[in-house]
Design an enzyme around this catalytic site. Structure first.
Site: not given
Length: 141
Positions: A31-33
């Site tokens: 998700g962060c990527t």
């Protein structure tokens, strides 16, 4: 705060610009990527609006360097290793996974206007479509 590339970032130094400060749990997770890639893809649009995008997690600046290089990210990544910034924005929260509770960063975004005041807050962010919502808010400033 220290940033990737051996830099430093301070809101005081960014007066006169809109600042998108987004908090994310951990470098190089799915998700962060995706969120960092989405902000990178829209960077030119934010630049045209005189807005700076800063991603912040408790990872080290060295970890941010690896994350940026791996995914060719163009946004500033700030390292809140002490936890002072995530605490002050109220995004260091109790989370739950598979019935186990732990402390971690709530995915959240703060839009800070050109005078340094918080203009909008998104909490418990869902990544899909989020950057478009933030861009619209910056355009409305």
């Amino acid at each position: 705060m220290p940033t990737d590339g051996g830099g430093k970032v301070s809101l005081a130094d960014l007066k006169g610009k809109a600042v998108v400060l987004y908090f994310y749990p951990k470098d190089d997770t799915s998700g962060c990527t995706m969120e960092a890639i989405d902000f990178t893809a829209a960077k030119a649009k934010f630049d045209k609006l005189n807005a700076v995008v800063i991603g912040c997690s408790r990872d080290t600046a060295k970890s941010h360097d690896k994350f940026k290089d791996k995914h060719k990210l163009k946004v500033i990544l700030a390292a809140d290793e002490s936890g002072q910034v995530t605490d002050s924005y109220g995004v260091w929260v109790e989370k739950s996974l598979y019935g186990r509770t732990y402390m971690g960063i709530e995915r959240a975004t703060f839009l800070i206007d050109r005078t340094g005041k918080i203009a909008a807050i998104w909490r418990k962010v869902k990544v899909a479509g989020h950057v478009d919502s933030v861009l619209q808010a910056v355009q409305a400033l």
